[in-house]
Motif scaffolding. Structure first.
Motif, PDB file in Angstrom:
ATOM      1  N   PRO A  83       0.822  -1.197   0.000  1.00 37.65           N
ATOM      2  CA  PRO A  83       0.000   0.000   0.000  1.00 37.65           C
ATOM      3  C   PRO A  83       0.864   1.258   0.000  1.00 37.65           C
ATOM      4  CG  PRO A  83       0.139  -0.879   2.232  1.00 37.65           C
ATOM      5  CD  PRO A  83       0.858  -1.850   1.335  1.00 37.65           C
ATOM      6  N   ALA A  84       0.359   2.274  -0.670  1.00 35.98           N
ATOM      7  CA  ALA A  84       1.030   3.568  -0.714  1.00 35.98           C
ATOM      8  C   ALA A  84       0.153   4.581   0.021  1.00 35.98           C
ATOM      9  CB  ALA A  84       1.256   4.007  -2.161  1.00 35.98           C
ATOM     10  N   THR A  85       0.684   5.150   1.070  1.00 32.05           N
ATOM     11  CA  THR A  85      -0.068   6.150   1.828  1.00 32.05           C
ATOM     12  C   THR A  85      -0.059   7.488   1.096  1.00 32.05           C
ATOM     13  OG1 THR A  85       1.890   6.811   3.067  1.00 32.05           O
ATOM     14  CG2 THR A  85       0.500   5.070   4.053  1.00 32.05           C
ATOM     15  N   ALA A  86      -0.924   8.383   1.537  1.00 26.07           N
ATOM     16  CA  ALA A  86      -0.929   9.742   0.989  1.00 26.07           C
ATOM     17  C   ALA A  86       0.436  10.391   1.220  1.00 26.07           C
ATOM     18  CB  ALA A  86      -2.039  10.569   1.635  1.00 26.07           C
ATOM     19  N   ASN A  87       1.024  10.161   2.363  1.00 27.27           N
ATOM     20  CA  ASN A  87       2.333  10.720   2.680  1.00 27.27           C
ATOM     21  C   ASN A  87       3.382  10.248   1.668  1.00 27.27           C
ATOM     22  OD1 ASN A  87       4.182  12.148   4.493  1.00 27.27           O
ATOM     23  ND2 ASN A  87       4.951  10.113   4.988  1.00 27.27           N
ATOM     24  N   THR A  88       3.425   8.954   1.414  1.00 26.10           N
ATOM     25  CA  THR A  88       4.404   8.412   0.472  1.00 26.10           C
ATOM     26  C   THR A  88       4.165   8.934  -0.945  1.00 26.10           C
ATOM     27  OG1 THR A  88       4.756   6.433   1.809  1.00 26.10           O
ATOM     28  CG2 THR A  88       5.289   6.261  -0.526  1.00 26.10           C
ATOM     29  N   LEU A  89       2.923   8.938  -1.391  1.00 26.50           N
ATOM     30  CA  LEU A  89       2.618   9.438  -2.737  1.00 26.50           C
ATOM     31  C   LEU A  89       2.988  10.911  -2.889  1.00 26.50           C
ATOM     32  CD1 LEU A  89      -0.830   7.714  -3.268  1.00 26.50           C
ATOM     33  CD2 LEU A  89       1.283   7.188  -4.495  1.00 26.50           C
ATOM     34  N   ASN A  90       2.667  11.710  -1.874  1.00 28.68           N
ATOM     35  CA  ASN A  90       2.971  13.134  -1.950  1.00 28.68           C
ATOM     36  C   ASN A  90       4.473  13.389  -1.937  1.00 28.68           C
ATOM     37  OD1 ASN A  90       0.250  13.811  -2.081  1.00 28.68           O
ATOM     38  ND2 ASN A  90       0.065  14.074   0.123  1.00 28.68           N
ATOM     39  N   HIS A  91       5.208  12.695  -1.079  1.00 28.08           N
ATOM     40  CA  HIS A  91       6.661  12.845  -1.073  1.00 28.08           C
ATOM     41  C   HIS A  91       7.247  12.469  -2.439  1.00 28.08           C
ATOM     42  CE1 HIS A  91       6.585  13.074   3.379  1.00 28.08           C
ATOM     43  NE2 HIS A  91       7.696  13.769   3.180  1.00 28.08           N
ATOM     44  N   TRP A  92       6.797  11.360  -2.977  1.00 22.83           N
ATOM     45  CA  TRP A  92       7.298  10.867  -4.268  1.00 22.83           C
ATOM     46  C   TRP A  92       7.030  11.880  -5.377  1.00 22.83           C
ATOM     47  CZ3 TRP A  92       4.812   5.884  -6.681  1.00 22.83           C
ATOM     48  CH2 TRP A  92       5.502   5.510  -7.856  1.00 22.83           C
ATOM     49  N   ALA A  93       5.786  12.325  -5.469  1.00 20.48           N
ATOM     50  CA  ALA A  93       5.422  13.253  -6.539  1.00 20.48           C
ATOM     51  C   ALA A  93       6.181  14.574  -6.422  1.00 20.48           C
ATOM     52  CB  ALA A  93       3.914  13.505  -6.520  1.00 20.48           C
ATOM     53  N   LEU A  94       6.503  14.967  -5.206  1.00 24.52           N
ATOM     54  CA  LEU A  94       7.224  16.218  -4.997  1.00 24.52           C
ATOM     55  C   LEU A  94       8.744  16.037  -5.049  1.00 24.52           C
ATOM     56  CD1 LEU A  94       5.003  17.667  -2.126  1.00 24.52           C
ATOM     57  CD2 LEU A  94       5.134  18.491  -4.502  1.00 24.52           C
ATOM     58  N   GLY A  95       9.199  14.784  -5.196  1.00 17.11           N
ATOM     59  CA  GLY A  95      10.634  14.532  -5.284  1.00 17.11           C
ATOM     60  C   GLY A  95      11.356  14.607  -3.957  1.00 17.11           C
ATOM     61  N   LEU A  96      10.640  14.428  -2.865  1.00 18.62           N
ATOM     62  CA  LEU A  96      11.229  14.471  -1.518  1.00 18.62           C
ATOM     63  C   LEU A  96      11.666  13.055  -1.140  1.00 18.62           C
ATOM     64  CD1 LEU A  96       8.563  16.808   0.113  1.00 18.62           C
ATOM     65  CD2 LEU A  96      10.745  17.446  -0.940  1.00 18.62           C
ATOM     66  N   THR A  97      12.932  12.770  -1.350  1.00 17.25           N
ATOM     67  CA  THR A  97      13.418  11.390  -1.311  1.00 17.25           C
ATOM     68  C   THR A  97      14.236  11.047  -0.073  1.00 17.25           C
ATOM     69  OG1 THR A  97      15.373  11.988  -2.590  1.00 17.25           O
ATOM     70  CG2 THR A  97      13.417  11.284  -3.835  1.00 17.25           C
ATOM     71  N   HIS A  98      13.846  11.536   1.067  1.00 18.33           N
ATOM     72  CA  HIS A  98      14.620  11.227   2.260  1.00 18.33           C
ATOM     73  C   HIS A  98      14.413   9.802   2.771  1.00 18.33           C
ATOM     74  CE1 HIS A  98      10.840  13.000   3.680  1.00 18.33           C
ATOM     75  NE2 HIS A  98      10.984  12.295   4.766  1.00 18.33           N
ATOM     76  N   HIS A  99      13.401   9.111   2.293  1.00 16.13           N
ATOM     77  CA  HIS A  99      13.197   7.698   2.653  1.00 16.13           C
ATOM     78  C   HIS A  99      13.602   6.803   1.488  1.00 16.13           C
ATOM     79  CE1 HIS A  99      11.381   8.640   6.423  1.00 16.13           C
ATOM     80  NE2 HIS A  99      10.351   9.260   5.874  1.00 16.13           N
ATOM     81  N   PHE A 100      14.183   5.671   1.805  1.00 17.37           N
ATOM     82  CA  PHE A 100      14.687   4.708   0.824  1.00 17.37           C
ATOM     83  C   PHE A 100      13.643   4.358  -0.240  1.00 17.37           C
ATOM     84  CE2 PHE A 100      14.800   0.134  -0.244  1.00 17.37           C
ATOM     85  CZ  PHE A 100      15.929   0.125  -1.046  1.00 17.37           C
ATOM     86  N   VAL A 101      12.458   3.944   0.175  1.00 14.25           N
ATOM     87  CA  VAL A 101      11.423   3.512  -0.769  1.00 14.25           C
ATOM     88  C   VAL A 101      11.090   4.632  -1.745  1.00 14.25           C
ATOM     89  CG1 VAL A 101       8.945   2.957  -0.915  1.00 14.25           C
ATOM     90  CG2 VAL A 101      10.424   1.661   0.621  1.00 14.25           C
ATOM     91  N   VAL A 102      10.901   5.835  -1.236  1.00 17.67           N
ATOM     92  CA  VAL A 102      10.561   6.972  -2.102  1.00 17.67           C
ATOM     93  C   VAL A 102      11.723   7.288  -3.039  1.00 17.67           C
ATOM     94  CG1 VAL A 102       9.875   9.397  -2.164  1.00 17.67           C
ATOM     95  CG2 VAL A 102       8.900   7.874  -0.433  1.00 17.67           C
ATOM     96  N   GLY A 103      12.928   7.189  -2.536  1.00 16.85           N
ATOM     97  CA  GLY A 103      14.094   7.441  -3.389  1.00 16.85           C
ATOM     98  C   GLY A 103      14.205   6.458  -4.529  1.00 16.85           C
ATOM     99  N   VAL A 104      13.946   5.193  -4.248  1.00 16.09           N
ATOM    100  CA  VAL A 104      14.055   4.174  -5.294  1.00 16.09           C
ATOM    101  C   VAL A 104      12.979   4.360  -6.354  1.00 16.09           C
ATOM    102  CG1 VAL A 104      13.952   1.697  -5.797  1.00 16.09           C
ATOM    103  CG2 VAL A 104      15.227   2.504  -3.808  1.00 16.09           C
ATOM    104  N   VAL A 105      11.742   4.628  -5.948  1.00 13.57           N
ATOM    105  CA  VAL A 105      10.696   4.803  -6.959  1.00 13.57           C
ATOM    106  C   VAL A 105      10.870   6.108  -7.727  1.00 13.57           C
ATOM    107  CG1 VAL A 105       9.003   3.224  -5.948  1.00 13.57           C
ATOM    108  CG2 VAL A 105       8.980   5.631  -5.256  1.00 13.57           C
ATOM    109  N   ALA A 106      11.384   7.139  -7.067  1.00 11.47           N
ATOM    110  CA  ALA A 106      11.651   8.396  -7.778  1.00 11.47           C
ATOM    111  C   ALA A 106      12.729   8.173  -8.833  1.00 11.47           C
ATOM    112  CB  ALA A 106      12.070   9.484  -6.796  1.00 11.47           C
ATOM    113  N   GLU A 107      13.781   7.480  -8.462  1.00 14.89           N
ATOM    114  CA  GLU A 107      14.848   7.175  -9.414  1.00 14.89           C
ATOM    115  C   GLU A 107      14.354   6.183 -10.476  1.00 14.89           C
ATOM    116  OE1 GLU A 107      19.574   6.465  -8.973  1.00 14.89           O
ATOM    117  OE2 GLU A 107      18.311   5.144  -7.777  1.00 14.89           O
ATOM    118  N   GLY A 108      13.454   5.302 -10.072  1.00 12.75           N
ATOM    119  CA  GLY A 108      12.904   4.321 -11.008  1.00 12.75           C
ATOM    120  C   GLY A 108      12.209   4.964 -12.194  1.00 12.75           C
ATOM    121  N   ILE A 109      11.587   6.112 -11.977  1.00 16.57           N
ATOM    122  CA  ILE A 109      10.965   6.830 -13.092  1.00 16.57           C
ATOM    123  C   ILE A 109      12.033   7.191 -14.119  1.00 16.57           C
ATOM    124  CG2 ILE A 109       9.835   8.992 -13.778  1.00 16.57           C
ATOM    125  CD1 ILE A 109       8.302   8.861 -11.074  1.00 16.57           C
ATOM    126  N   GLY A 110      13.135   7.756 -13.664  1.00 17.21           N
ATOM    127  CA  GLY A 110      14.214   8.156 -14.559  1.00 17.21           C
ATOM    128  C   GLY A 110      14.912   6.989 -15.218  1.00 17.21           C
TER     129      GLY A 110
END
Length: 182
Positions: A83-110
């Motif tokens: 599951p993806a919480t609102a917090n995780t989705l918002n961090h990801w969409a805004l490029g706020l990658t201080h957490h491992f999971v968000v960093g990997v999916v943000a980089e995964g787009i590129g």
């Protein structure tokens, strides 16, 4: 033939407690699974970490590795963030990658790694205007966000659906990406 590598990522929403069964399902469907969790989800699943590591044969990750350390996971063929919480989705969409999971999916787009995300938010969180903006941003970046009709639909705060979290939708989306099968 090698099994496709699936990064299974989760944030701190109730369906993350189902990860041992989800990993078993993914293994049975032929995936080589690596589990990543947000820090809070990792705390929630601390007792299940040995089970998850036994099922995957790899460490569960919730923190970045240090520079120069070897990566202990193979490269992903696909990523499922559910599951993806609102917090995780918002961090990801805004490029706020201080957490491992968000960093990997943000980089995964590129890196053009196919990514499926399925939220788990209640109707109160769904009313915040940033959530729709984040979903639209991620979709525009090529992420398959399973939200709204045909995906996860918000429930009332404190409620759980009798049919449970729609893992079948997430697995169908991954199957279509990895194997070209709906």
């Amino acid at each position: 033939m090698t099994r496709p590598v699936l990064y299974l990522f989760g944030s701190a929403a109730p369906p993350v407690h189902e990860f041992p069964d989800v990993v078993r399902r993914a293994n049975a469907e032929g995936y080589d699974v690596c589990v990543g969790l947000t820090p809070t989800a990792a705390r929630w699943l601390s007792a299940e970490m040995p089970v998850l590591e036994k099922l995957t044969g790899r460490p569960v990750r919730s923190e970045y590795k240090l520079p120069g350390e070897p990566d202990v996971w193979p490269k992903a063929d696909a990523i499922l963030l559910a599951p993806a919480t609102a917090n995780t989705l918002n961090h990801w969409a805004l490029g706020l990658t201080h957490h491992f999971v968000v960093g990997v999916v943000a980089e995964g787009i590129g890196k053009r790694i196919p990514i499926v995300a399925m939220p788990c938010v209640n109707s109160a969180y769904a009313q915040h205007p940033q959530l729709d903006l984040s979903v639209a941003t991620l979709r525009a970046a090529g992420v398959n966000v399973l939200y709204g009709p045909g995906g996860f639909e918000p429930n009332q705060p404190g409620e759980r659906r009798s049919e449970g979290y729609p893992w079948h939708l997430a697995f169908a989306a991954i199957e279509e990406i990895v194997r070209g099968q709906p």
